[in-house]
Scaffold this motif. Structure first.
Motif, PDB file in Angstrom:
ATOM      1  N   PHE A 157       7.354  33.443  51.296  1.00 50.57           N
ATOM      2  CA  PHE A 157       8.079  32.169  51.365  1.00 50.57           C
ATOM      3  C   PHE A 157       7.083  31.003  51.267  1.00 50.57           C
ATOM      4  N   ASN A 158       7.501  29.947  50.571  1.00 52.12           N
ATOM      5  CA  ASN A 158       6.650  28.768  50.393  1.00 52.12           C
ATOM      6  C   ASN A 158       6.009  28.273  51.682  1.00 52.12           C
ATOM      7  N   SER A 159       6.763  28.397  52.782  1.00 55.51           N
ATOM      8  CA  SER A 159       6.286  27.847  54.049  1.00 55.51           C
ATOM      9  C   SER A 159       4.957  28.449  54.482  1.00 55.51           C
ATOM     10  N   LEU A 161       4.973  20.629  54.211  1.00 57.77           N
ATOM     11  CA  LEU A 161       6.399  20.320  54.331  1.00 57.77           C
ATOM     12  C   LEU A 161       6.946  20.715  55.699  1.00 57.77           C
ATOM     13  N   ASP A 200      13.105  23.791  54.541  1.00 56.48           N
ATOM     14  CA  ASP A 200      12.461  22.507  54.261  1.00 56.48           C
ATOM     15  C   ASP A 200      11.191  22.664  53.410  1.00 56.48           C
ATOM     16  N   SER A 201      10.661  23.872  53.355  1.00 57.49           N
ATOM     17  CA  SER A 201       9.514  24.076  52.466  1.00 57.49           C
ATOM     18  C   SER A 201       9.980  24.322  51.026  1.00 57.49           C
ATOM     19  N   TYR A 202      11.284  24.298  50.824  1.00 57.21           N
ATOM     20  CA  TYR A 202      11.850  24.362  49.473  1.00 57.21           C
ATOM     21  C   TYR A 202      12.577  23.060  49.148  1.00 57.21           C
ATOM     22  N   ARG A 203      12.032  21.973  49.632  1.00 63.43           N
ATOM     23  CA  ARG A 203      12.566  20.660  49.260  1.00 63.43           C
ATOM     24  C   ARG A 203      11.459  19.902  48.556  1.00 63.43           C
ATOM     25  N   TYR A 204      11.845  19.070  47.648  1.00 63.73           N
ATOM     26  CA  TYR A 204      10.849  18.447  46.784  1.00 63.73           C
ATOM     27  C   TYR A 204      10.987  16.937  46.818  1.00 63.73           C
ATOM     28  N   PHE A 251      13.951  13.523  49.491  1.00 61.25           N
ATOM     29  CA  PHE A 251      13.671  14.883  49.081  1.00 61.25           C
ATOM     30  C   PHE A 251      14.951  15.520  48.537  1.00 61.25           C
ATOM     31  N   SER A 264      13.522  19.595  61.860  1.00 57.95           N
ATOM     32  CA  SER A 264      13.641  20.942  62.403  1.00 57.95           C
ATOM     33  C   SER A 264      12.882  20.991  63.727  1.00 57.95           C
ATOM     34  N   ILE A 308      14.812  37.148  52.927  1.00 58.07           N
ATOM     35  CA  ILE A 308      15.848  36.110  53.015  1.00 58.07           C
ATOM     36  C   ILE A 308      15.587  35.297  54.269  1.00 58.07           C
ATOM     37  N   SER A 309      15.844  34.016  54.177  1.00 58.76           N
ATOM     38  CA  SER A 309      15.702  33.165  55.364  1.00 58.76           C
ATOM     39  C   SER A 309      16.650  31.982  55.260  1.00 58.76           C
ATOM     40  N   ASP A 362      16.180  29.819  57.981  1.00 58.10           N
ATOM     41  CA  ASP A 362      15.535  29.030  59.024  1.00 58.10           C
ATOM     42  C   ASP A 362      15.279  27.619  58.473  1.00 58.10           C
ATOM     43  N   PRO A 363      15.664  26.591  59.237  1.00 60.70           N
ATOM     44  CA  PRO A 363      15.518  25.220  58.722  1.00 60.70           C
ATOM     45  C   PRO A 363      14.115  24.895  58.220  1.00 60.70           C
ATOM     46  N   VAL A 364      13.114  25.402  58.927  1.00 59.90           N
ATOM     47  CA  VAL A 364      11.757  25.023  58.552  1.00 59.90           C
ATOM     48  C   VAL A 364      11.335  25.725  57.251  1.00 59.90           C
ATOM     49  N   VAL A 365      11.858  26.916  57.033  1.00 58.60           N
ATOM     50  CA  VAL A 365      11.593  27.579  55.748  1.00 58.60           C
ATOM     51  C   VAL A 365      12.348  26.857  54.632  1.00 58.60           C
ATOM     52  N   VAL A 381      17.145  30.843  51.380  1.00 61.97           N
ATOM     53  CA  VAL A 381      16.168  31.181  50.334  1.00 61.97           C
ATOM     54  C   VAL A 381      16.129  32.694  50.215  1.00 61.97           C
ATOM     55  N   ARG A 385      18.500  20.208  51.285  1.00 60.80           N
ATOM     56  CA  ARG A 385      18.142  21.481  51.916  1.00 60.80           C
ATOM     57  C   ARG A 385      19.130  22.562  51.448  1.00 60.80           C
TER      58      ARG A 385
END
Lengths: 423, 549
Positions: free
Chosen positions: A44-46, A54, B28-32, B48, A64, B20-21, B23-26, B55, B51
């Motif tokens: 995952f990107n995170s 991010l 948010d790492s897919y926002r641009y 951005f 969050s 699969i996730s 989770d809000p923080v995950v 994912v 959300r």
């Protein structure tokens, strides 16, 4: 620094994903092109530097909340710095490694800690080491060595063994041999024995800055008391702590890794090899000796803009991009040993793949840590090398533990072992 | 909003719990950030992309198919992306599933004899190039650089770059495709659809290239491409790039059949004449107006910084004050880079001779300062690997292109000066980097290797500075208006203005319809909508694929 101080960087990181790969110019194959173990394993990107920017932004803006996922995302960063090198292949105003360190500290200060890390901290506070062992046994590795014991005696040069070497019996012979080489060369050398304390480097990379500062100040006071002007260590974590982190707190001692000292002795003709060591080896650059082993340059400045929107710093800011770490001394040592053939892996020097032991990952996420080590062992095997040689006991321990669980003929050796065989 | 538990569980059953996730923080790492390379969108401060709902990291075409079928069952929108270079890869509506294709990252085949490679979405151009060079072949790399997915560049978005000239761009190079359509059916195009292998994109099986990607690509709005084949071309160089030097100033000293030149011309007419003659003559391997992305006034100073690992942006002003740098900067106002690659020594000698003759006829010259070994070898590596495209963002953290339109060499050359002058007003206001107005960059050669150029005028700004982003946005609006007034058309800055609004979300149907109806050729959008309606009946992609009844 605080997480808020990285807010502009969080905006300026463009999520380009360069942090997930070794510098593109250096890519030689599909198989060994990735640089960041954390994203390579978790996907995952995170789990990449761009993702962590991010994540930090999301937390800072209260989009969050901290959770088990947040802790895993943050603490699975090995703090190896490979993202930092790749990012700075293009960018001059981002510091991804510093940001992730700040994010870890932010979680620690917010009480979002891991039990595995707290056990280390407890050991440090009680016993001054990260190994959960009694402080009274710290000097046992040097029993029988005729070397000065500081601070009761005085010496110009201190050999700092470090936590791993002091308590991991497998590596103690290497430390003893390194000390003997320096003594034979006439160095005015001493050790601290059971009074030696952890360098603090590993807990710094876990986010525990206050404990690091306590240890650093205590170590620096002991050095002053002992008349030490130079510190030599065989531990790359220690090297990084003393070379890059301590000067921020006022340390002015010279810091050398054992490989630098031995390389110097070879080049000055003080160390000559007699025996042939017929072995094909490949060398693993420890992150904290290589890309994070660049010398500290003091800077106290501010951001400013030129040409309206070009972000620069006043005065000019030193740039740590991994280029000036300790890469050649270990290679020069290996090349000077008769019989040794050095073959290189694809990911070396500033874009080396991490061993998986750093940042508190070995302790908190052993499966991921072992996977990371295995990736390196596979890469070493692809070169045709018989041995994977390195210059850090933490790397060696992680490789040895990983190899123990598999059918691999790869040997893991400290560079000092080869020097010893050749003398 | 997260998915209902039963739906999440159904997706989890397909990809496995670790892939699969929600989770809000995950998420948010897919926002641009819309202030970053959101070309075609325009920068908006502090905004951005929405959300997503979850994912997913699929590991096979079968998993993708199962996901898409489930999306159809529950009427959930989905958006696949491989390397996430720009905003197009991210959901433009909430409750959208983000598919991150990075686990599907295998090079399935390199067919040396038939000169093509078969790749999955996660394969980036750098790794494909590294592997193809081992067998004497090379791949086209899109202008966004070698960090980007080969499949995404070939199937879903544009895919133009420096090697258009010799190797053709990705529209040309796309062969067979495996396509999970928006309904979840797997469709195989070209020769692959007739079980004849990957070698041809247009037949003997069904040719759907025009529908699947067309000129620009559907940007992930028309299903998920899970495999594709791309055409390769000759690489008469070493099996591995012989990189030396210190980061970031890596360079490669290649054999004598490789040369990188910066050509400059006394006028834009001479520039265009030179380009046309190069196309007519058939010389060159790569051609790009590359380093002008830093701006006409800054480019050589930036080359000096980038070729010296001890320098930083903090040295920029010092270089700009250097008389020698000023002299070279003046020499290379109207320039572009070309890489000559000889397949034989005789071929190389002929190309060199032809280039000299072209320069003599057009009045152009080779910029000698770019030929000193440490700069030449750096530029050569830069152009071959395209591994430093993130320098686009080097100044303030963001850039966006404007005024960019494909066209003949004359077209770009005729408006470069005027567009640059127009931009200077915003440079002088301090909203964007003062770079000399002309920051036009792009490939010299388009479809079929020649015939067109595509330039975008790089506009560099600081995304964390509201004054800068608002000024940039104002400039972009003004640039669009100016382009229309001057008959140049709407530039890159608004290419997909219809797709997303300033909140990063899909614009309303009414708003899009209004834009499409006022377009010079509204029937194009009617046709596209019919295609979309036929292939995507539940409207599950986002709105990049335009629509109008």
């Amino acid at each position: 620094m605080a997480l808020e101080d990285f807010a502009a960087e969080m905006d300026r990181c463009s999520s380009c994903s360069y942090c997930k790969w070794m510098p593109f110019d250096q890519i030689k194959s599909w198989r060994f092109a990735k640089n960041c173990p954390s994203i390579a394993y978790h996907n995952f990107n995170s789990y990449s530097a761009r993702g962590r920017y991010l994540v930090a932004r999301s937390l800072l803006n209260e989009q969050s909340e901290t959770s088990d996922t947040v802790r895993q995302v943050v603490y699975t960063c090995l703090a190896c710095g490979s993202c930092d090198v790749s990012c700075k292949g293009c960018r001059y105003n981002l510091e991804p490694l510093e940001m992730v360190r700040e994010l870890k500290s932010h979680l620690v200060e917010d009480g979002q800690r891991l039990g595995e890390h707290l056990a280390i901290i407890e050991s440090l506070r009680k016993e001054n080491n990260t190994m959960g062992a009694a402080r009274s046994g710290r000097g046992a590795w040097a029993d029988g060595l005729k070397v000065k014991h500081l601070p009761a005696e005085k010496a110009e040069v201190l050999f700092h063994a470090g936590c791993r070497i002091s308590y991991d019996k497998e590596f103690q012979k290497n430390a003893r041999f390194a000390v003997q080489i320096l003594l034979d060369a006439g160095v005015d050398l001493g050790i601290l024995g059971e009074q030696e304390m952890c360098c603090g480097g590993r807990i710094y990379s876990m986010g525990y800055r206050d404990d690091f500062t306590r240890l650093a100040k205590a170590n620096m006071a002991t050095w002053t008391k002992s008349g030490v002007t130079t510190v030599v260590t065989s531990c790359s974590d220690g090297y990084h702590a003393f070379k890059r982190l301590y000067p921020k707190l006022g340390s002015e001692v010279e810091v050398l890794h054992t490989v630098e000292y031995i390389d110097r002795l070879i080049k000055e003709g003080q160390l000559k090899f007699k025996n042939e060591v017929p072995l094909t080896v490949t060398y693993h650059d420890p992150c904290h000796l290589g890309r994070q082993g660049e010398p500290y340059i003091p800077w106290d400045g501010v951001e400013k803009k030129i040409k309206s929107q070009v972000v620069v710093y006043e005065p000019k800011k030193p740039r740590y991009n991994g280029a000036w770490g300790i890469y050649d001394p270990p290679r020069d040592i290996l090349r000077s040993i008769p019989g040794i053939e050095l073959v290189e892996m694809e990911r070396i020097r500033e874009y080396s793949w991490c061993c998986g032991a750093g940042g508190g990952v070995r302790e908190a996420y052993p499966e991921f840590s072992t996977w990371t080590a295995n990736e390196r062992i596979i890469e070493a095997g692809s070169t045709g090398a018989e041995a994977l040689v390195t210059a850090c006991p933490w790397c060696e321990r992680n490789f040895l533990d990983a190899i123990n669980g598999q059918d691999s003929g790869m040997k893991v050796l400290d560079i000092i072992e080869l020097v010893q065989r050749a003398l | 909003m997260t998915l209902p538990k039963n739906v999440y569980k159904a997706f989890e059953d397909i990809v496995g719990a670790t892939n699969i996730s929600d989770d809000p923080v995950v998420l948010d790492s897919y926002r641009y950030s819309l202030a970053h390379t959101a070309i075609h969108l325009g920068p908006y401060y502090n905004t951005f992309t929405p959300r997503g709902a979850a994912v997913l990291l699929p590991g096979s075409a079968e998993e993708v198919q199962a996901i898409v079928k489930l999306c159809n069952k529950y009427k959930i929108k989905f958006k696949a992306s491989s390397t996430f270079w720009s905003a197009q890869g991210y959901p433009s509506e909430e409750n959208t599933i983000q598919l991150d294709m990075r686990r599907m990252d295998r090079i399935l085949e390199i067919d040396e004899k038939n000169m093509f490679a078969v790749v999955e979405p996660g394969v980036i151009a750098a790794t494909l190039q590294a592997e193809t060079m081992k067998v004497g072949l090379n791949t086209h790399i899109a202008g966004s650089g070698c960090s980007c997915s080969v499949l995404a560049s070939a199937t879903s978005y544009f895919g133009s770059g420096p090697s258009n000239l010799y190797g053709g761009w990705f529209y040309d190079n796309l062969l067979g495709m495996e396509w999970v359509m928006p309904t979840g059916e797997i469709f195989r195009t070209g020769s692959l659809g007739s079980d004849c292998g990957w070698f041809c994109g247009e037949g003997p099986g069904p040719s759907m290239k025009g529908v699947a990607r067309g000129f620009l690509g559907a940007k992930g709005a028309m299903g998920v491409f899970t495999k594709c084949a791309v055409k390769l071309f000759a690489w008469p160089g070493p099996e591995s790039l012989p990189v030396e030097g210190t980061i970031p100033s890596y360079r490669a000293k290649l054999p004598d059949n490789f040369k990188a030149y910066t050509l400059a011309f006394p006028s834009w007419k001479a520039w265009a004449d030179g380009v046309y003659t190069i196309w007519d003559t058939g010389i060159g391997y790569l051609a790009h107006r590359q380093f002008n992305m830093f701006g006409r006034d800054l480019k050589f100073a930036m080359v000096k910084i980038l070729t010296d690992p001890t320098k930083t942006l903090g040295d920029l002003e010092e270089f700009l004050a250097d008389l020698e740098v000023q002299e070279v900067t003046g020499q290379m106002k109207r320039d572009f880079q070309i890489v000559l690659v000889g397949m034989t020594p005789r071929d190389m000698a002929w190309q060199e001779k032809a280039l000299d003759e072209i320069l003599a006829r057009s009045g152009g010259w080779k910029v000698e300062a770019m030929n000193v070994p440490e700069i030449h070898d750096w530029a050569l590596l830069y152009l071959i690997r395209l591994g430093h495209k993130n320098l686009n963002l080097v100044f303030g953290g963001s850039y966006d292109g404007c005024f960019g339109l494909p066209g003949s060499a004359d077209f770009g050359a005729s408006n470069a000066e005027e567009a640059g002058q127009f931009k200077k007003e915003w440079e002088q206001r301090g909203a964007v980097v003062e770079a000399g107005g002309d920051c036009q960059m792009g490939p010299i050669g388009g479809q079929g290797g020649g015939g067109t150029c595509l330039w975008e005028n790089f506009t560099c700004f600081d995304p964390s500075d509201k004054f800068s982003t608002e000024g940039t946005l104002e400039f972009f609006d003004a640039a669009t208006e100016y382009g229309i007034k001057r008959g140049w058309g709407v530039g890159m800055e608004k290419w997909n203005g219809a797709a997303r609004g300033p909140d990063g979300k899909t614009t309303s149907k009414e708003e899009r319809d209004k834009m499409h109806l006022s377009a010079p050729q509204p029937n194009v959008f009617r046709y596209q909508h019919k295609v979309r309606e036929a292939l995507n009946p539940n409207n599950l992609g986002d709105e990049y694929f335009c629509r109008k009844n």
